[in-house]
Design a protein around this motif. Structure first.
Motif, PDB file in Angstrom:
ATOM      1  N   VAL A 246      40.290  77.671  70.373  1.00 40.97           N
ATOM      2  CA  VAL A 246      39.956  76.248  70.307  1.00 40.97           C
ATOM      3  C   VAL A 246      39.367  75.749  68.717  1.00 40.97           C
ATOM      4  O   VAL A 246      40.205  75.742  67.675  1.00 40.97           O
ATOM      5  N   GLN A 247      38.394  76.558  68.652  1.00 38.96           N
ATOM      6  CA  GLN A 247      38.379  77.102  67.389  1.00 38.96           C
ATOM      7  C   GLN A 247      38.542  77.318  66.114  1.00 38.96           C
ATOM      8  O   GLN A 247      38.629  76.934  65.534  1.00 38.96           O
ATOM      9  N   LEU A 248      39.947  77.863  66.596  1.00 37.97           N
ATOM     10  CA  LEU A 248      40.078  79.292  65.332  1.00 37.97           C
ATOM     11  C   LEU A 248      41.630  77.382  64.821  1.00 37.97           C
ATOM     12  O   LEU A 248      41.765  77.265  63.887  1.00 37.97           O
ATOM     13  N   GLN A 249      41.990  77.046  66.086  1.00 40.91           N
ATOM     14  CA  GLN A 249      43.097  75.642  65.838  1.00 40.91           C
ATOM     15  C   GLN A 249      42.373  74.574  64.824  1.00 40.91           C
ATOM     16  O   GLN A 249      43.252  73.910  64.734  1.00 40.91           O
ATOM     17  N   ARG A 250      41.189  74.695  65.138  1.00 36.75           N
ATOM     18  CA  ARG A 250      40.303  73.770  64.982  1.00 36.75           C
ATOM     19  C   ARG A 250      39.723  73.983  62.727  1.00 36.75           C
ATOM     20  O   ARG A 250      39.270  72.824  62.708  1.00 36.75           O
ATOM     21  N   HIS A 251      40.421  75.182  63.019  1.00 39.50           N
ATOM     22  CA  HIS A 251      39.994  75.511  61.758  1.00 39.50           C
ATOM     23  C   HIS A 251      38.099  75.588  61.398  1.00 39.50           C
ATOM     24  O   HIS A 251      37.635  75.518  60.475  1.00 39.50           O
ATOM     25  N   GLN A 252      37.403  75.992  62.653  1.00 39.99           N
ATOM     26  CA  GLN A 252      36.010  75.858  62.566  1.00 39.99           C
ATOM     27  C   GLN A 252      35.599  77.790  62.503  1.00 39.99           C
ATOM     28  O   GLN A 252      34.128  77.705  62.122  1.00 39.99           O
ATOM     29  N   VAL A 253      36.356  78.662  62.377  1.00 39.16           N
ATOM     30  CA  VAL A 253      36.266  80.219  62.384  1.00 39.16           C
ATOM     31  C   VAL A 253      36.900  80.041  61.380  1.00 39.16           C
ATOM     32  O   VAL A 253      37.733  79.694  61.664  1.00 39.16           O
ATOM     33  N   ASP A 254      37.287  81.913  60.969  1.00 39.40           N
ATOM     34  CA  ASP A 254      37.816  82.779  60.090  1.00 39.40           C
ATOM     35  C   ASP A 254      39.288  82.983  61.165  1.00 39.40           C
ATOM     36  O   ASP A 254      39.896  83.595  61.124  1.00 39.40           O
ATOM     37  N   ALA A 255      38.169  83.676  62.011  1.00 37.21           N
ATOM     38  CA  ALA A 255      39.108  84.759  63.202  1.00 37.21           C
ATOM     39  C   ALA A 255      38.885  84.566  64.071  1.00 37.21           C
ATOM     40  O   ALA A 255      37.265  84.232  64.484  1.00 37.21           O
ATOM     41  N   VAL A 256      38.748  84.961  64.874  1.00 41.17           N
ATOM     42  CA  VAL A 256      38.227  85.043  66.675  1.00 41.17           C
ATOM     43  C   VAL A 256      38.765  87.385  66.539  1.00 41.17           C
ATOM     44  O   VAL A 256      39.872  87.554  66.458  1.00 41.17           O
ATOM     45  N   SER A 257      37.606  87.471  67.502  1.00 46.30           N
ATOM     46  CA  SER A 257      37.556  88.568  68.329  1.00 46.30           C
ATOM     47  C   SER A 257      37.347  88.659  69.451  1.00 46.30           C
ATOM     48  O   SER A 257      36.303  89.361  69.990  1.00 46.30           O
TER      49      SER A 257
END
Length: 336
Positions: A246-257
């Motif tokens: 969800v954070q990635l889809q909201r453009h709140q983070v650059d990536a998920v790891s």
């Protein structure tokens, strides 16, 4: 213009102005999420480079566990009350609840069922799934769900629902053994840390070059989170790893790891994403986590996993991960 005509024109002008849309300020881009406080003030794990006080090696089954159940202790308690298993319930391909049927599905759910069949060999196989209670375990607090000496000395752990097993892509580490009193089974899954980004990031940032200065989301309390910081990334912890999508889809983070097997499930949910290796290459082993008090249960779980080693486990990998080449990691037992 006659007065009456001017009056009608004025009324029409006012009506038009009232119906016109009011100009709005542009919608701001969501701000980056702040680190979230834990639901309980979890004990601080030992540094990753510290030597183990306990051991990550598991207990070797003696070959009788699947033909003669141990009497007394945790096995009898499970037979009386049912098996409680901590799972993610939102990790596609590992353990996620089918919203149509309500059934928990995935490789880890299938492993839980195999273990339950070994504990309840005298029950109708069709009834065994009803003897399993799946408990949703947030990534951050899952190890507090085991009844251990270490968790018993940490009063806030009483706020977390207790389970007999945790089967939630739990990597084998010294810190978890020492901090939470975990006893791991032999590993059932080999994973690699990876990165998930949206397609088209190459024009701004090439994930293959590293995470230096990039905001990267991962589950709190994971080895993945520590590696992000070690590589110069800005770690954004969340209660549960699945929140990162969800954070990635909201453009709140650059990536998920996180582990590649989890990211494959994220990619299936959002095909606009793509998966990259996490530099440098890292390998982890996921195992069933059990309380250090429950040696009989550890041995029984290992007996089940050893029975599945080979063709049965390969069939399970193929069921959930298709043609991806996967091999069950070797066992590491005390005494070799």
């Amino acid at each position: 213009m006659p007065p009456r005509v001017r009056l009608v024109a004025l009324v029409l002008a006012l009506a038009t102005a009232a119906c016109a849309p009011v100009p709005r300020d542009p919608v701001p881009r969501p701000s980056a999420p702040q680190p979230q406080p834990p639901a309980v003030s979890a004990p601080t794990a030992n540094q990753r480079n510290a030597a183990c006080q306990g051991t990550t090696a598991s207990l070797r089954p003696d070959g009788t566990e699947l033909v003669r159940l141990p009497r007394g202790g945790v096995i009898d308690a499970i037979r009386q009350r049912g098996l409680r298993v901590g799972v993610s319930q939102t990790a596609a391909k590992l353990s996620s609840r089918n919203l149509r049927t309500g059934v928990v599905e995935g490789l880890e759910a299938d492993l839980a069922l195999e273990i339950a069949r070994a504990i309840f060999p005298d029950r109708d196989p069709a009834e065994v799934p009803k003897l399993i209670e799946y408990v949703a375990m947030p990534t951050r607090d899952r190890f507090l769900a085991l009844e251990t000496d270490q968790n018993g000395r940490f009063p806030p752990a009483t706020n977390v629902a207790k389970v007999h097993l945790i089967i939630a892509d739990a990597s084998v580490t010294c810190e978890r053994v020492d901090t939470f009193g975990v006893r791991f089974s032999v590993p059932y899954l080999e994973t690699k840390q990876a990165l998930l980004t949206y397609r088209g990031t190459d024009g701004v940032w090439d994930p293959r070059t590293g995470v230096q200065g990039r905001t990267v989301c991962s589950g709190a309390g994971t080895v993945n989170l520590a590696r992000i910081t070690e590589r110069g990334g800005i770690a954004v912890p969340v209660v549960d790893t699945t929140d990162c999508l969800v954070q990635l889809q909201r453009h709140q983070v650059d990536a998920v790891s996180t582990d590649d097997v989890i990211l494959e499930g994220f990619h299936d949910q959002d095909p606009n994403t793509e998966i990259h290796p996490f530099p440098p290459d890292t390998t982890d082993f996921a195992a069933v986590a059990v309380s250090h008090r429950d040696d009989d249960l550890v041995r029984l779980v290992n007996a089940v996993l050893e029975r599945m080693r080979g063709e049965r486990m390969r069939a399970l990998y193929a069921k959930w991960f298709g043609d991806r080449p996967m091999v069950m990691p070797p066992a590491d037992y005390e005494g070799g």
